[in-house]
Design a protein around this motif. Structure first.
Motif, PDB file in Angstrom:
ATOM      1  N   SER A  87       0.849  -1.188   0.000  1.00 43.72           N
ATOM      2  CA  SER A  87       0.000   0.000   0.000  1.00 43.72           C
ATOM      3  C   SER A  87       0.885   1.238   0.000  1.00 43.72           C
ATOM      4  CB  SER A  87      -0.897   0.043   1.243  1.00 43.72           C
ATOM      5  OG  SER A  87      -1.705  -1.097   1.307  1.00 43.72           O
ATOM      6  N   PHE A  89       1.066   5.598   0.449  1.00 44.05           N
ATOM      7  CA  PHE A  89       0.460   6.822   0.980  1.00 44.05           C
ATOM      8  C   PHE A  89       1.161   7.989   0.305  1.00 44.05           C
ATOM      9  CE2 PHE A  89       0.230   3.566   4.153  1.00 44.05           C
ATOM     10  CZ  PHE A  89      -1.066   3.651   4.628  1.00 44.05           C
ATOM     11  N   GLU A  90       0.451   8.688  -0.573  1.00 44.85           N
ATOM     12  CA  GLU A  90       1.053   9.806  -1.293  1.00 44.85           C
ATOM     13  C   GLU A  90       0.892  11.126  -0.542  1.00 44.85           C
ATOM     14  OE1 GLU A  90      -0.681   9.619  -5.166  1.00 44.85           O
ATOM     15  OE2 GLU A  90       0.641   7.999  -5.786  1.00 44.85           O
ATOM     16  N   VAL A  92       1.294  11.862   3.053  1.00 47.05           N
ATOM     17  CA  VAL A  92       1.679  11.336   4.363  1.00 47.05           C
ATOM     18  C   VAL A  92       1.136  12.205   5.493  1.00 47.05           C
ATOM     19  CG1 VAL A  92       3.620  10.657   5.828  1.00 47.05           C
ATOM     20  CG2 VAL A  92       3.730  10.282   3.365  1.00 47.05           C
ATOM     21  N   ALA A  95      -2.525  11.538   6.020  1.00 45.39           N
ATOM     22  CA  ALA A  95      -2.744  10.210   6.608  1.00 45.39           C
ATOM     23  C   ALA A  95      -2.394  10.208   8.095  1.00 45.39           C
ATOM     24  CB  ALA A  95      -1.923   9.162   5.864  1.00 45.39           C
ATOM     25  N   TYR A 105      -7.831   6.006   7.240  1.00 40.54           N
ATOM     26  CA  TYR A 105      -7.059   6.848   6.336  1.00 40.54           C
ATOM     27  C   TYR A 105      -6.972   6.226   4.956  1.00 40.54           C
ATOM     28  CZ  TYR A 105      -3.643   3.601   8.320  1.00 40.54           C
ATOM     29  OH  TYR A 105      -3.002   2.483   8.773  1.00 40.54           O
ATOM     30  N   LYS A 107      -5.419   4.956   1.618  1.00 41.49           N
ATOM     31  CA  LYS A 107      -4.187   4.406   1.083  1.00 41.49           C
ATOM     32  C   LYS A 107      -4.507   3.725  -0.242  1.00 41.49           C
ATOM     33  CE  LYS A 107      -4.517   0.354   4.057  1.00 41.49           C
ATOM     34  NZ  LYS A 107      -3.825  -0.399   5.103  1.00 41.49           N
TER      35      LYS A 107
END
Length: 112
Positions: A87, A89-90, A92, A95, A105, A107
């Motif tokens: 996974s 997370f662009e 961060v 999130a 959150y 992802k």
């Protein structure tokens, strides 16, 4: 084993413009956020006492919450679940803030 000094070195390097690729052992981003040693990599955290008005606005049941105190050291976080599943997370910071609020959150899950 990662130490607070290691975390501080990585954070200092990224704030000076150095590109860093690192691995942190944990089962999820949430584990990194809640771990007192590694949380500095994703912005750290501090306990905050909420005023009554803010508690009402947030629909918070508790008087205190945790919040991120600085920008994350990394622009992207990748969780490796297995050789075929991971996974990303662009966003961060978003999130991490969502984790501190106790919400789920976003992802991007990938399978090979």
């Amino acid at each position: 084993m990662i130490t607070t000094a290691d975390v501080n070195s990585v954070v200092d390097a990224t704030r000076r413009g150095v590109s860093v690729i690192a691995s942190v052992h944990g089962s999820s981003l949430e584990c990194v956020v809640t771990n007192p040693t590694t949380c500095g990599l994703v912005g750290g955290s501090q306990a905050v006492i909420l005023a009554m008005q803010e508690r009402c606005e947030r629909n918070a049941l508790r008087k205190t919450c945790t919040e991120r105190i600085s920008p994350p050291a990394f622009d992207i976080v990748v969780e490796l679940h297995s050789l075929e599943r991971w996974s990303a997370f662009e966003q961060v910071a978003r999130a991490v803030d969502t984790i501190h609020l106790g919400q789920s959150y976003l992802k991007y899950a990938h399978f090979m």
